[in-house]
Design an enzyme around this catalytic site. Sequence first.
Site, PDB file in Angstrom:
ATOM      1  N   ASN A 147     -28.137 -13.579  49.117  1.00 37.14           N
ATOM      2  CA  ASN A 147     -27.306 -13.766  47.919  1.00 37.14           C
ATOM      3  C   ASN A 147     -25.853 -13.512  48.281  1.00 37.14           C
ATOM      4  O   ASN A 147     -25.537 -13.170  49.423  1.00 37.14           O
ATOM      5  CB  ASN A 147     -27.789 -12.860  46.785  1.00 37.14           C
TER       6      ASN A 147
ATOM      7  N   LYS B 230     -39.691 -21.060  64.628  1.00 38.94           N
ATOM      8  CA  LYS B 230     -38.805 -21.923  63.841  1.00 38.94           C
ATOM      9  C   LYS B 230     -39.571 -23.116  63.259  1.00 38.94           C
ATOM     10  O   LYS B 230     -40.293 -23.802  63.987  1.00 38.94           O
ATOM     11  CB  LYS B 230     -37.652 -22.409  64.739  1.00 38.94           C
TER      12      LYS B 230
ATOM     13  N   PRO C 118     -40.655  -5.021  46.551  1.00 38.17           N
ATOM     14  CA  PRO C 118     -40.751  -3.751  45.831  1.00 38.17           C
ATOM     15  C   PRO C 118     -39.446  -3.498  45.094  1.00 38.17           C
ATOM     16  O   PRO C 118     -38.375  -3.851  45.591  1.00 38.17           O
ATOM     17  CB  PRO C 118     -40.940  -2.732  46.956  1.00 38.17           C
ATOM     18  N   ASP C 119     -39.525  -2.925  43.904  1.00 40.85           N
ATOM     19  CA  ASP C 119     -38.310  -2.555  43.179  1.00 40.85           C
ATOM     20  C   ASP C 119     -37.947  -1.129  43.592  1.00 40.85           C
ATOM     21  O   ASP C 119     -38.587  -0.166  43.177  1.00 40.85           O
ATOM     22  CB  ASP C 119     -38.530  -2.661  41.672  1.00 40.85           C
ATOM     23  N   ILE C 120     -36.931  -1.027  44.423  1.00 40.81           N
ATOM     24  CA  ILE C 120     -36.590   0.272  45.033  1.00 40.81           C
ATOM     25  C   ILE C 120     -36.059   1.228  43.977  1.00 40.81           C
ATOM     26  O   ILE C 120     -36.435   2.404  43.930  1.00 40.81           O
ATOM     27  CB  ILE C 120     -35.555   0.060  46.168  1.00 40.81           C
TER      28      ILE C 120
ATOM     29  N   LYS D 273     -32.766  -3.152  31.022  1.00 36.24           N
ATOM     30  CA  LYS D 273     -33.047  -2.904  32.443  1.00 36.24           C
ATOM     31  C   LYS D 273     -33.120  -1.413  32.724  1.00 36.24           C
ATOM     32  O   LYS D 273     -33.956  -0.937  33.477  1.00 36.24           O
ATOM     33  CB  LYS D 273     -31.947  -3.565  33.290  1.00 36.24           C
TER      34      LYS D 273
HETATM   35  N1  CTP Z   1     -32.998  -3.240  42.690  1.00 32.68           N
HETATM   36  C1  CTP Z   1     -33.785  -2.590  43.604  1.00 32.68           C
HETATM   37  N2  CTP Z   1     -34.838  -3.247  44.174  1.00 32.68           N
HETATM   38  C2  CTP Z   1     -35.122  -4.527  43.851  1.00 32.68           C
HETATM   39  C3  CTP Z   1     -34.306  -5.205  42.901  1.00 32.68           C
HETATM   40  C4  CTP Z   1     -33.244  -4.544  42.339  1.00 32.68           C
HETATM   41  O1  CTP Z   1     -33.534  -1.437  43.917  1.00 32.68           O
HETATM   42  N3  CTP Z   1     -36.141  -5.142  44.413  1.00 32.68           N
HETATM   43  C5  CTP Z   1     -31.912  -2.513  42.048  1.00 32.68           C
HETATM   44  C6  CTP Z   1     -30.528  -3.007  42.377  1.00 32.68           C
HETATM   45  O2  CTP Z   1     -29.989  -2.326  43.485  1.00 32.68           O
HETATM   46  C7  CTP Z   1     -29.787  -2.676  41.085  1.00 32.68           C
HETATM   47  C8  CTP Z   1     -30.827  -2.818  40.014  1.00 32.68           C
HETATM   48  O3  CTP Z   1     -32.068  -2.682  40.672  1.00 32.68           O
HETATM   49  O4  CTP Z   1     -29.340  -1.334  41.070  1.00 32.68           O
HETATM   50  C9  CTP Z   1     -30.801  -4.076  39.222  1.00 32.68           C
HETATM   51  O5  CTP Z   1     -30.702  -5.182  40.062  1.00 32.68           O
HETATM   52  P1  CTP Z   1     -30.640  -6.632  39.411  1.00 32.68           P
HETATM   53  O6  CTP Z   1     -30.641  -7.638  40.500  1.00 32.68           O
HETATM   54  O7  CTP Z   1     -29.568  -6.686  38.379  1.00 32.68           O
HETATM   55  O8  CTP Z   1     -31.980  -6.627  38.589  1.00 32.68           O
HETATM   56  P2  CTP Z   1     -33.398  -7.169  38.899  1.00 32.68           P
HETATM   57  O9  CTP Z   1     -34.361  -6.053  38.938  1.00 32.68           O
HETATM   58  O10 CTP Z   1     -33.377  -8.034  40.099  1.00 32.68           O
HETATM   59  O11 CTP Z   1     -33.681  -7.978  37.581  1.00 32.68           O
HETATM   60  P3  CTP Z   1     -33.278  -9.487  37.210  1.00 32.68           P
HETATM   61  O12 CTP Z   1     -33.098 -10.228  38.503  1.00 32.68           O
HETATM   62  O13 CTP Z   1     -34.433  -9.959  36.411  1.00 32.68           O
HETATM   63  O14 CTP Z   1     -32.021  -9.403  36.397  1.00 32.68           O
END
Ligand code: CTP
Length: 397
Positions: free
Chosen positions: A208, A286, A303-305, A337
Amino acid sequence: MLADKHILLIIGGGIAAYKSLDLIRQLRKRGCQVTPVLTKAGREFVTPLSVSALAGSKVYGDLFDLTDEAEMGHIELSRAADLIVVAPATADLMAKMAAGLSNDLASTLLLATDKRVLLAPSMNVRMWEHPATQRNLVTLKDDGILTVGPGEGDMACGEYGPGRMAEPMEIVAATDAALSDGPLKGKHVLVTSGPTHEPIDPVRYIANRSSGAQGTAIANALLALGAEVTFVTGPADVAPPMDATVVAIETAQDMLAAVGAALPADAAVFAAAVADWHVANASDSKIKKDKDGLPTLNFAENPDILAAVSGMEKGRPKLVVGFAAETNDVQANAVAKRKRKGCDWIVANDVSPETGIMGGSENAVTLISDDGADVWPRMGKDAVARQLAERIAQALA
Ligand code: CTP
């Protein structure tokens, strides 16, 4: 606090340079080691001999002095001190600093240093009030440069107003404050930053637009307040903070592991733009375009850290701060969120392309906490970082 501290004192070319001789005496009386740098213009006001005699040190002045470079290079000179004090800081020196110029020893040291810098501005009142100088002052403050003075009063040029250099004792007090331990001393803060790269094959990845600028600025602001910072960063555009423990990762999975290894922490700030998905069928070799037509990528959730750390039953940091990068309904999405992820604060920002925030130098954020939504005006990412670091220090106090 000043005893045994090493001050690099840059004396610019202004009539107030005579006060810097007393400043050297006052600093040395308190046990400071003073290394003086006298600019070419400064030499018109005070002599190297008097500066050297009072400082008990060699006086530096020329960027291209080969003897100096052989003894101590200018980069080392800029970093060996605990603090750089510029007194008098002339309009010219401030303009050079604000523009990042480095065409003499003083400006080169100021650009190369990794230490805090304290300016004691001194100039004619019209020069001080000129929009250019005021603009430079804002830039320098945004860069984290400290200032003391100027005071108001009769000036050597016969005019009256602000522009008079602070008195030596005021500069000593400001030096002492700049060297004091910050409110986050003894606190460990974890910061995640930058994008993650999720491989498609060994040469391609999904990423990104995050530059890592905001996370880096936050880590620097926390360091400036005395925190011990572990900085877990994806492949970012900006250089990581020099005084942090830096852990470089590529994928969200790696970031989760690095965050786990860095805990415990008193606070954790999740500024990273973590990829939500990784390619489940990433190839070890590749992918060739002529083999079986267009490749199909299957995604799996990362994983959502932030959620994982927020939900820790044992060892959860006292303060967990997340970011919400949104392109619409910023506040409502951020409030939701925060609830969903279970963090204490959410720093919400609008990353729609027209805001120029993602990858840019400014940010406009809203801090969502138990106290509601606090809308901050648009400002430099460094200023956002400093304000956030101060709020964190208050919360951990
Ligand atoms: N984050 C994280 N791990 C992930 C995704 C997000 O730790 N896999 C953390 C980011 O560092 C940030 C927060 O969660 O502090 C929100 O990130 P954001 O990209 O805005 O949210 P998402 O969880 O990705 O939700 P969405 O894409 O649906 O808006």
